[in-house]
Each structure stands twice: as structure tokens, then as C-alpha cells.
Write an enzyme that holds these catalytic residues in place. Structure first.
Site, PDB file in Angstrom:
ATOM      1  N   THR A 116      39.208  47.220  47.826  1.00 20.70           N
ATOM      2  CA  THR A 116      40.009  48.202  47.083  1.00 20.70           C
ATOM      3  C   THR A 116      39.954  49.596  47.715  1.00 20.70           C
ATOM      4  O   THR A 116      41.002  50.137  48.090  1.00 20.70           O
ATOM      5  CB  THR A 116      39.626  48.211  45.584  1.00 20.70           C
ATOM      6  OG1 THR A 116      39.734  46.881  45.090  1.00 20.70           O
ATOM      7  CG2 THR A 116      40.525  49.132  44.781  1.00 20.70           C
TER       8      THR A 116
ATOM      9  N   SER B 176      41.998  40.999  45.833  1.00 20.38           N
ATOM     10  CA  SER B 176      41.869  42.458  45.693  1.00 20.38           C
ATOM     11  C   SER B 176      42.416  43.204  46.903  1.00 20.38           C
ATOM     12  O   SER B 176      42.827  44.356  46.774  1.00 20.38           O
ATOM     13  CB  SER B 176      40.417  42.858  45.449  1.00 20.38           C
ATOM     14  OG  SER B 176      40.064  42.610  44.111  1.00 20.38           O
TER      15      SER B 176
ATOM     16  N   HIS C 113      34.169  37.231  37.999  1.00 16.71           N
ATOM     17  CA  HIS C 113      33.921  36.082  38.878  1.00 16.71           C
ATOM     18  C   HIS C 113      32.692  35.298  38.392  1.00 16.71           C
ATOM     19  O   HIS C 113      32.673  34.075  38.435  1.00 16.71           O
ATOM     20  CB  HIS C 113      33.685  36.544  40.315  1.00 16.71           C
ATOM     21  CG  HIS C 113      34.939  36.897  41.069  1.00 16.71           C
ATOM     22  ND1 HIS C 113      35.722  35.945  41.679  1.00 16.71           N
ATOM     23  CD2 HIS C 113      35.544  38.083  41.311  1.00 16.71           C
ATOM     24  CE1 HIS C 113      36.759  36.551  42.270  1.00 16.71           C
ATOM     25  NE2 HIS C 113      36.678  37.846  42.059  1.00 16.71           N
TER      26      HIS C 113
ATOM     27  N   HIS D 263      40.640  34.937  40.322  1.00 13.62           N
ATOM     28  CA  HIS D 263      41.535  35.830  39.575  1.00 13.62           C
ATOM     29  C   HIS D 263      42.584  35.037  38.800  1.00 13.62           C
ATOM     30  O   HIS D 263      42.799  33.852  39.069  1.00 13.62           O
ATOM     31  CB  HIS D 263      42.257  36.779  40.543  1.00 13.62           C
ATOM     32  CG  HIS D 263      41.332  37.609  41.367  1.00 13.62           C
ATOM     33  ND1 HIS D 263      41.728  38.341  42.451  1.00 13.62           N
ATOM     34  CD2 HIS D 263      39.985  37.821  41.265  1.00 13.62           C
ATOM     35  CE1 HIS D 263      40.695  38.970  42.980  1.00 13.62           C
ATOM     36  NE2 HIS D 263      39.621  38.658  42.278  1.00 13.62           N
TER      37      HIS D 263
ATOM     38  N   ASP E  87      35.271  43.254  38.097  1.00 10.78           N
ATOM     39  CA  ASP E  87      35.760  42.074  38.795  1.00 10.78           C
ATOM     40  C   ASP E  87      34.637  41.087  39.113  1.00 10.78           C
ATOM     41  O   ASP E  87      34.776  39.887  38.884  1.00 10.78           O
ATOM     42  CB  ASP E  87      36.429  42.526  40.093  1.00 10.78           C
ATOM     43  CG  ASP E  87      36.821  41.371  41.001  1.00 10.78           C
ATOM     44  OD1 ASP E  87      37.661  40.550  40.576  1.00 10.78           O
ATOM     45  OD2 ASP E  87      36.292  41.290  42.120  1.00 10.78           O
TER      46      ASP E  87
ATOM     47  N   ASP F 126      38.648  47.219  38.568  1.00  7.74           N
ATOM     48  CA  ASP F 126      38.976  45.981  39.293  1.00  7.74           C
ATOM     49  C   ASP F 126      38.794  44.766  38.383  1.00  7.74           C
ATOM     50  O   ASP F 126      37.715  44.551  37.828  1.00  7.74           O
ATOM     51  CB  ASP F 126      38.083  45.876  40.537  1.00  7.74           C
ATOM     52  CG  ASP F 126      38.691  44.969  41.593  1.00  7.74           C
ATOM     53  OD1 ASP F 126      38.948  43.784  41.288  1.00  7.74           O
ATOM     54  OD2 ASP F 126      38.919  45.437  42.723  1.00  7.74           O
TER      55      ASP F 126
ATOM     56  N   GLU G 265      37.122  53.482  41.812  1.00 10.91           N
ATOM     57  CA  GLU G 265      37.153  52.065  41.429  1.00 10.91           C
ATOM     58  C   GLU G 265      35.942  51.682  40.585  1.00 10.91           C
ATOM     59  O   GLU G 265      34.793  51.941  40.980  1.00 10.91           O
ATOM     60  CB  GLU G 265      37.181  51.174  42.676  1.00 10.91           C
ATOM     61  CG  GLU G 265      37.294  49.692  42.303  1.00 10.91           C
ATOM     62  CD  GLU G 265      36.994  48.726  43.446  1.00 10.91           C
ATOM     63  OE1 GLU G 265      37.566  47.634  43.453  1.00 10.91           O
ATOM     64  OE2 GLU G 265      36.177  49.056  44.330  1.00 10.91           O
TER      65      GLU G 265
END
Lengths: 448, 448
Positions: free
Chosen positions: B141, B88, B274, B403, B270, B47, B265
Site C-alpha cells: 500500500t 493490496s 487474513h 480478500h 488486513d 487496509d 495506512e
């Protein structure tokens, strides 16, 4: 028994002959595969172009139909010999010679040895050769295909080395072909005159380019003293576009019966990235796309042309979206009609006309806070502030004023284009092009 | 004449038969191509992972031998139905159902209709199914593969919908499977007990996972109340790694004679993006790479497994190099032993131990100016400041805390992996996986 023996012998012979014939045909096929499968290579380099530029341009155009996209075949590692983040000289050296060198060096190994370039090898093999750029034609990227210097700054020396190697030279940088004083020494040669004596047609503007004699086969076009204009600021009557130059280069070079090698650089995408000028970047990507269209049309019709398109590195660490928002508004960049630098030059002494200038040239209504940012900026940072404001409006992010080291997408069309698939190194590219043309590279050349 | 006629008839018949046989065999081949060519699909989603993460990780590892690199086949467009920059939930919906939806929505069309997922289609086709994540297993996800909700925040509802569809569930998020009050309403069901009654083995820690009965074919492993730990902060004795979970999921699912569909995942790459926590990002990419190694080993031996790896989007607008320098020093991130958040929590009330904490956990000698930055930061921004300082040391750039919309690289291995080459849309991916398994998707499902 004799019958059986004879039959066995016959069968054995048949098997041997069959195997021989099969082997021979496989050998012939594999040798043929190594023989030239293309006559021409057109190598197009959008300097500074990475996946973020491709995606942002798709949004800018509000279209899923970019000319590059269907040609995407893989990605390319861009690091130089001495750094994860390459400069354009080392990147172009890798793309031109198949060898990594140190940043700043132009087709010279880190140890100082000149490295044969694919353009030089193609010339020796009887092909016509061309270099097209919107920078000075002696700038790092074109230079690396036809010159060997330890510093990319030696542009006069690059011009000297280009003579006798490059049949078509189109771009900016007239000043580097004329006599001038270099570090106190007078450089006396007028390379333009020398090239004219050698049979080159010399041209200086768009009109000259468009009315060229069809029989011309050696061409020097220098359309500006220094670099040509950013596409946003170009005088479209005076200066040819990158597509104009590409079309002329192809029509000139393709007269050679043994094929050609042409490198076309979209030079200023990189400069726009350095300036973090998103509108300039997109407009120069658009100009580059139009040049790709010209090359692709030729390659499609010709059938014996390999077209390869790859950025030498990313510039600016551009991102699609920014400012902590799930947004991109890159389409508003189409409203911007000038570079940040151009707008900065239009500001009055105390910059009281900032609101008007940004409205006129970028269709942006500045807030009071933004007007204040422009007014308070140092003289040499006004253009940066304008560019930042525009990027914020379009939600385009930037991390650096130089290059980044991210892998970049590679696009290819024509015979052997499939050999550029997957993740490859930038040094693989000229080797595979040479292979397609059936040309062997020498590694290090004896002298230059 | 009769002889000639007969010969002609015979020849004609021979031609007809030959054409018929050729046509039939082409038809059979093309139909066979549409029949299942793989039994299993392992879909791995790092991710937030884009080309910048791949390149930075190569530098971090100081190695050219990343497990992903030889599997690169193309790039993927990531935009959602209503935005160039996806979240996501919409990204996972595209990857699970083949349809674009709006940000926040989980396998529901923009008009509110539930969209069949590849996991659901695989289940109906008799395959075993699994979901593995280091987030809560009900996070956007994994949720998109087995649930249909208008808001990704409805994680309890997601847990409910996963029952009867997913044979192996491994990750965080125990709290979403247990009774609790939801918006004033008491949710009474204990899904863990329900699943145990249905024959699931329930486990809660690494030891349980490693000593599982080999005959287990239904498995629920919830290793944390909420998300599992970032790899940097993981208690390696208590919590399984992503590779541990992947290995167990594969060994459990592969008992099913009709094959399996598994989604794994690497959730926290991710979150690291962030937080702009470069060390966390790289450590979680490393954990993900180890999980890929497990999956690739299985796929190599099995021969009937398609492995596809693609990030759902970029997070953070990370760049390789930054701070206006031609440098990346991502390898120093290996010295960082904790997340920025962990370090922030270790700071004393007045943060007088900042220098000591950064030396201990990041091997960085803070300058006075950096100590000051940490001391002056607002309480909720201390971790950010620590992360910024570490990124500056490593020359990692960031443009956003959410993102970005850049196209991302896709990697594939096994039969039909070549069908993922070029630039494709994220919605193409599940369609091509379904095709490989010989499964037809229903578009919109009647109810959920």
C-alpha cells in the site's frame, strides 16, 4: 435636518420592509419545503440484499451498468430493538413505522403498542396504497406496512387487517385469505369474496394480470396458494414476474389524483440467501432489477415520485469470492437453470443421476468427490450440498444460514432523494418518505 | 424616433454587457472550481476494511458514535485489472495512480509502464509528502504511492525509489533500508545513512518520536526491523501508535507553506482479516480510528484540508453475526488482550495450558471439545483454531483467508468531500484528490 430625518426614517422603513419580505420568503420557502414535494413514493425492498449481493450481481451480469448503481446514496444500519442482527419482521417494522421493535414483531412496539405505518398514514392522507411481494403478501415485510401483530406467523390475522387499507395487493398466499381451521378454531371468513364485494377485482394468474381493465382501481392478485415461485423455477406463462406486478400496481394506483404509496418486495433474495443458493439469489436480484426498471421509468416520467430501494438486512453473510482464492466466477451462475431444491427433487432414490442432474441444470461436471458428497448427504441436506458445490464453483462464500447485521446500501431517485445520503438508520427512512409526501406520522395508534 | 433608437441601443448595450459580465463570472467560477480548493490531502487507508468491519466495530465499541460514520459519502468498487478480487498492490495502484493494474503489480500498468502517483504529482507541485504505515513502509500500500515495481515483493527496490520523493516516512521495515544480500547479490547501500546525509532526522522508537525538534521537516522513522506490532501486542512504551505517527507526520508536513499530501495506512486490519483474528482486527480498527481523530482535528481547524478514508478491499469475508444465529457478540472481543498467534506461542509443548491461556488472554472458558480442537491442531494451525474459537464466541463469521471483492464504504471530510458521493470506482479517488489540490496527473511517466 428634517430632510435628513425623513430620509433616515424612509431608509429604516425600507430596511424593515426588505427584511420582512426576505424573512417571509425564506419562511414560505422553508414551509414549502416541508409541504409535499412528491405525490408518490415507491419503496422497493430487495429482502436480504447487501453490498455483497450488489457486487456479485455486477459480476454475474458481467456489466458495470446495474440499474441500482447510479442511485446509490448511502448506507443503512439495520439492527432491531433487541438484537444487532435483525429478522425481517423487526426490519420491516423499522422501515414501515420509523420505530425499532423486537425480532418477530410486526409493527408493534416492544411494549405491545401498535405503531402507525407509512402506508396507513398515506391512506388517511387520501393516497392509494399497494403492496407487492413474491412471498405470501401476508409475509413479514409486506405485513409490517398494513398490520399489527405480535408474531409474524399470524398471517391469517395479517390478511384480515389488510382489508380497507390496501388498494392493490399482489403476490402469493391465497391460502391466508380463505376459510380454514386455525389452531383448532374454524376461521370462517372468505376474504377474497369480501374484497370482491368491496369492489376489488380478483385475479389469479399472469394472463388475468396482463388483460386487466384499465379502469380497475382496487385489485387483489393472489398467484399461488403459498409463496410464488423462485424466479429460477417460475412458470413464466402462469405466474407474473415481479416486474409485471410492479407495472400493474403502478398503473392501477396512479389513477388516484392524490398520489400513492407502493411497497414492492423482492422477497426471495432472502430465501435464496437462507438456502445459500447463489444462483437463485442472483436470478431473483435480476427479477428485482427488472421491477426497479419499471418503477424508475415511471418516476422519471412523473417527476413527482420518490423511489427508494434498500435491503432490510443481509442474508447469509455472502462474500464476493471465497475458498481462500483471489477469484470470483459469479458469471457461471447464469448457467444454472434451477434452484438447488428443485435439483434435489429431481434426484432418483439412490441419487445415481446426480452427475446428470447437475450437468443438465447447472452445467457443472461433478467430480467423483462431489458425487459422493451428494450421495452421502442426509435427505434434508441434499439441496444444501448442491448449493454449496455451486457456490464453490462460482467462488461465492457464505457464513450463516440466517441474517447478518452488516450495514446495507440505500439507493434513491427523484425529489428529496438527497435526504437519504450518508449513513442513516433504518428508522429514518419512512420518516423522510413521509416528509417528502408532506404527511405527518402519528406515533402509536390507539387501536387497530 | 431618435430617442427611441438611442434608448434601444442603450438597452441592447446594457444587455450585451450584462450577458458578458455574467458569462465571464460563470467562466471565472468554473475555472476557480478547477483551481486548488485545498492545500492538503490526508488519505487514510484501513487496509481490508469493509462495511462488515464498520458494523462489527460499532458493536465492539457498543457505541453509535464512530468517528467515521458521519463522514460516510458513498461506496467504492475495488476490482483490479485482471481480477474481481484485488490484492493490496493493485488496489493501492488504483488509489495512488487512478489506473487499474494486475494483482501483485505496484504502480506499473499491466503492460509494464510506470504510472505517475498522486504523491509524486504533489511533490512536483511543491507539496511536502508523507507515508505512514504499521506494516513495513515499503509494503504494497505505501509502496504504490512512491515506487514502481512489477512485484510487490521487491521491498528493497521500493525503499530505493522512495528517496527524494517522500519527506516523512514512518512505519516498520528498517531491514529494507540497510545493506543485505539480495538473491546472492550484496546490496551495499545504507539508505538510512544516505537519508541522514540528505538532512532527514532518523528515529527508531516512540520516545524519539515524541521529543522531536519542532523544526524537523524531513523525517525517517523505522520502528521495527520488519512490520510493527499488531495493536493488541504492541509495547506501548517502545513503539508509537498509528495516532502518534499520524500526529507527527501532520505537524512535520504542515510546515510546508505549499501544503502536503499524506497517506496513512492502518496496515494490520488486513492481516487480522487474513488470520481471521476478530479481536486483532477490532483493536487495529480502534487504533486506526484514533489516528482518524488526529487527522480530523487538523482538517477541521485548517479548513483547507481534504480527508478521505477508504479501505482498499475487504479481507476475510467477515460477517456481522454467524453460526446460523441472529446474534452478534462482538463486544466480548474487548476482553481479548492478545492475538491468536501470540496465544499460540504461549502454549506449552503439549498444549496442556490451553484452558489457562485462553482464560488469561481472551477471558474465555474453553469447553472440553474446544480444548481438544486446540490440542489436535497441526502446529501451523493452532493460532487459526484459537481465532476460530474466539470468532465463534463473538458470532463473527469469515468466508476466506484472503480478500473478498465487495464494494467498500468511503468517508470524506473537508472541501470537495461531496465529490466522493455515490458509487465510485477506486480509480476515481486520486483523480478527485488531485483535482481538489489543483494538480494535473501525468498518465504514464517516462522513467522512474
Amino acid at each position: 435636518m428634517n430632510l435628513i430625518k425623513n430620509t433616515t426614517v424612509t431608509l429604516c422603513l425600507a430596511v424593515v420592509i426588505t427584511v420582512f419580505l426576505l424573512t417571509y420568503s425564506v419562511e414560505a420557502t422553508s414551509r414549502n419545503n416541508y409541504e409535499a414535494v412528491v405525490d408518490n413514493v415507491i419503496f422497493m425492498i430487495p429482502d436480504g440484499f447487501s453490498a455483497s449481493y450488489a457486487t456479485t450481481y455486477r459480476i454475474y451480469k458481467e456489466s458495470e451498468d446495474l440499474i441500482f448503481d447510479p442511485m446509490l446514496v448511502g448506507m443503512v444500519k439495520t439492527n432491531s430493538a433487541n438484537n444487532w442482527v435483525t429478522d425481517s419482521a423487526a426490519a420491516a417494522t423499522a422501515l414501515a413505522t420509523g420505530y425499532k421493535t423486537n425480532n418477530k414483531m410486526v409493527s408493534i412496539s416492544p411494549e405491545g403498542k401498535p405503531l402507525e405505518t407509512i402506508l396507513e398514514a398515506a391512506k388517511i392522507a387520501g393516497k392509494a396504497t399497494g403492496l407487492v411481494a413474491t412471498a405470501t403478501v401476508t409475509h413479514a415485510t409486506p405485513a409490517a406496512f398494513a398490520a399489527h401483530v405480535t408474531s409474524r406467523d399470524s398471517q391469517t390475522e395479517v390478511a384480515l387487517q389488510m382489508i380497507d387499507k390496501v388498494d392493490v395487493i399482489l403476490g402469493g398466499g391465497k391460502r391466508n385469505f380463505l376459510p380454514k381451521s386455525v389452531g383448532g378454531l374454524q376461521q370462517e371468513r372468505n376474504l377474497i369474496e369480501e374484497l370482491e364485494l368491496k369492489g376489488y377485482t380478483y385475479i389469479e394468474n399472469r394472463e388475468d394480470l396482463l388483460k386487466l381493465d384499465a379502469a380497475t382501481n382496487k385489485l387483489l392478485g393472489l398467484f399461488a396458494e403459498g409463496p410464488m415461485s423462485p424466479e429460477l423455477d417460475r412458470n413464466v406463462k402462469e405466474e407474473p414476474s415481479l416486474a409485471n406486478m410492479t407495472a400493474t400496481a403502478i398503473s392501477t394506483l396512479s389513477q388516484n389524483k392524490d398520489g400513492f404509496f407502493l411497497m414492492v418486495e423482492g422477497s426471495q433474495i432472502d430465501w435464496a440467501g437462507h438456502a445459500q443458493d447463489a444462483a437463485w439469489a442472483m436470478k431473483d436480484v435480476e427479477a428485482f432489477e427488472k421491477a426497479v426498471e419499471v418503477a424508475l421509468d415511471f418516476a422519471r416520467n412523473d417527476g413527482r415520485t420518490l423511489l427508494v430501494i434498500v435491503g432490510d438486512h443481509d442474508t447469509g453473510g455472502m462474500s464476493v469470492g471465497g475458498c481462500d482464492s483471489y477469484l470470483s466466477k459469479a458469471e457461471i451462475l447464469r448457467e444454472v437453470k434451477a434452484t438447488g431444491k428443485f435439483m434435489a427433487n429431481k434426484l432418483s432414490a439412490k441419487r445415481r443421476n446426480a452427475k446428470e442432474i447437475l450437468k443438465t441444470y447447472a452445467n457443472i461436471d461433478l467430480t467423483k468427490a462431489q458425487v459422493k458428497r451428494i450421495k452421502k448427504a442426509k435427505d434434508d441436506e441434499v439441496a444444501d450440498v448442491i448449493n454449496n458445490i455451486i457456490s464453490e464453483h462460482a467462488f461465492v462464500g457464505w457464513t450463516t444460514k440466517v441474517h447478518s447485521g452488516v450495514d446495507v446500501p440505500i439507493y434513491a431517485f427523484g425529489p428529496t432523494s438527497e435526504r437519504f445520503t450518508g449513513l442513516i438508520d433504518n428508522t429514518d427512512i419512512p420518516k423522510r418518505m413521509a416528509h417528502a409526501m408532506g404527511i405527518h406520522f402519528k406515533d402509536v395508534i390507539g387501536s387497530h
